[in-house]
Design a protein around this motif. Structure first.
Motif, PDB file in Angstrom:
ATOM      1  N   ARG A   1      13.582  57.114  43.949  1.00  0.00           N
ATOM      2  CA  ARG A   1      12.361  56.465  43.575  1.00  0.00           C
ATOM      3  C   ARG A   1      11.673  55.763  44.960  1.00  0.00           C
ATOM      4  O   ARG A   1      10.615  55.418  45.002  1.00  0.00           O
ATOM      5  CB  ARG A   1      12.832  55.337  42.674  1.00  0.00           C
ATOM      6  CG  ARG A   1      13.123  55.804  41.338  1.00  0.00           C
ATOM      7  CD  ARG A   1      13.957  54.635  40.764  1.00  0.00           C
ATOM      8  NE  ARG A   1      14.368  55.153  39.281  1.00  0.00           N
ATOM      9  CZ  ARG A   1      15.567  55.660  39.158  1.00  0.00           C
ATOM     10  NH1 ARG A   1      16.499  55.737  40.189  1.00  0.00           N
ATOM     11  NH2 ARG A   1      15.962  55.906  37.969  1.00  0.00           N
ATOM     12  N   ILE A   2      12.389  56.186  46.164  1.00  0.00           N
ATOM     13  CA  ILE A   2      11.830  55.615  47.221  1.00  0.00           C
ATOM     14  C   ILE A   2      10.415  56.091  47.728  1.00  0.00           C
ATOM     15  O   ILE A   2       9.586  55.270  48.225  1.00  0.00           O
ATOM     16  CB  ILE A   2      12.761  55.778  48.571  1.00  0.00           C
ATOM     17  CG1 ILE A   2      12.569  54.885  49.683  1.00  0.00           C
ATOM     18  CG2 ILE A   2      12.826  57.181  49.006  1.00  0.00           C
ATOM     19  CD1 ILE A   2      13.135  53.433  49.768  1.00  0.00           C
ATOM     20  N   SER A   3      10.394  57.119  47.211  1.00  0.00           N
ATOM     21  CA  SER A   3       8.842  57.977  47.702  1.00  0.00           C
ATOM     22  C   SER A   3       7.773  57.053  46.928  1.00  0.00           C
ATOM     23  O   SER A   3       6.714  57.273  47.336  1.00  0.00           O
ATOM     24  CB  SER A   3       8.887  59.514  47.492  1.00  0.00           C
ATOM     25  OG  SER A   3       9.164  59.737  45.982  1.00  0.00           O
ATOM     26  N   ALA A   4       7.817  56.491  45.843  1.00  0.00           N
ATOM     27  CA  ALA A   4       6.865  55.945  45.009  1.00  0.00           C
ATOM     28  C   ALA A   4       6.850  54.686  45.620  1.00  0.00           C
ATOM     29  O   ALA A   4       5.621  53.871  45.142  1.00  0.00           O
ATOM     30  CB  ALA A   4       7.501  55.596  43.576  1.00  0.00           C
ATOM     31  N   LEU A   5       7.493  54.058  46.782  1.00  0.00           N
ATOM     32  CA  LEU A   5       7.389  52.718  47.089  1.00  0.00           C
ATOM     33  C   LEU A   5       6.190  52.784  48.287  1.00  0.00           C
ATOM     34  O   LEU A   5       5.992  54.047  48.871  1.00  0.00           O
ATOM     35  CB  LEU A   5       8.510  52.143  47.930  1.00  0.00           C
ATOM     36  CG  LEU A   5       9.458  51.754  46.787  1.00  0.00           C
ATOM     37  CD1 LEU A   5      10.812  51.329  47.683  1.00  0.00           C
ATOM     38  CD2 LEU A   5       9.166  50.734  45.757  1.00  0.00           C
ATOM     39  N   PRO A   6       5.316  51.889  48.424  1.00  0.00           N
ATOM     40  CA  PRO A   6       4.369  51.752  49.548  1.00  0.00           C
ATOM     41  C   PRO A   6       4.882  51.951  50.859  1.00  0.00           C
ATOM     42  O   PRO A   6       6.094  51.279  51.274  1.00  0.00           O
ATOM     43  CB  PRO A   6       3.476  50.458  49.189  1.00  0.00           C
ATOM     44  CG  PRO A   6       4.461  49.500  48.463  1.00  0.00           C
ATOM     45  CD  PRO A   6       5.372  50.487  47.886  1.00  0.00           C
ATOM     46  N   ARG A   7       4.231  52.346  51.814  1.00  0.00           N
ATOM     47  CA  ARG A   7       4.550  52.690  53.129  1.00  0.00           C
ATOM     48  C   ARG A   7       4.464  51.250  53.862  1.00  0.00           C
ATOM     49  O   ARG A   7       3.543  50.719  54.038  1.00  0.00           O
ATOM     50  CB  ARG A   7       4.087  53.688  54.069  1.00  0.00           C
ATOM     51  CG  ARG A   7       4.668  55.063  53.368  1.00  0.00           C
ATOM     52  CD  ARG A   7       4.138  56.395  54.246  1.00  0.00           C
ATOM     53  NE  ARG A   7       4.605  57.279  53.580  1.00  0.00           N
ATOM     54  CZ  ARG A   7       5.533  58.164  54.356  1.00  0.00           C
ATOM     55  NH1 ARG A   7       5.577  58.046  55.738  1.00  0.00           N
ATOM     56  NH2 ARG A   7       5.994  59.339  53.895  1.00  0.00           N
TER      57      ARG A   7
END
Length: 50
Positions: free
Chosen positions: A44-50
């Motif tokens: 799910r980390i790719s769904a978090l904002p950068r």
């Protein structure tokens, strides 16, 4: 939460870290909880904002 610095214009990958309180249990239990949390966040980390 940990914040890191990058050079101007560079984008670093999104990272997540966990702190588990001693109220959860001993060191072995706390490490097991952290491993489970990392496993759950990995996809799910790719769904978090950068």
């Amino acid at each position: 939460m940990q914040r890191t610095r990058t050079r101007l214009g560079e984008r670093s990958p999104t990272r997540a870290g966990f702190v588990v309180s001693k109220a959860v249990g001993g060191a072995v239990v706390r490490n097991q909880v952290k491993r489970r949390l990392r496993h759950l966040v990995r996809d799910r980390i790719s769904a978090l904002p950068r």
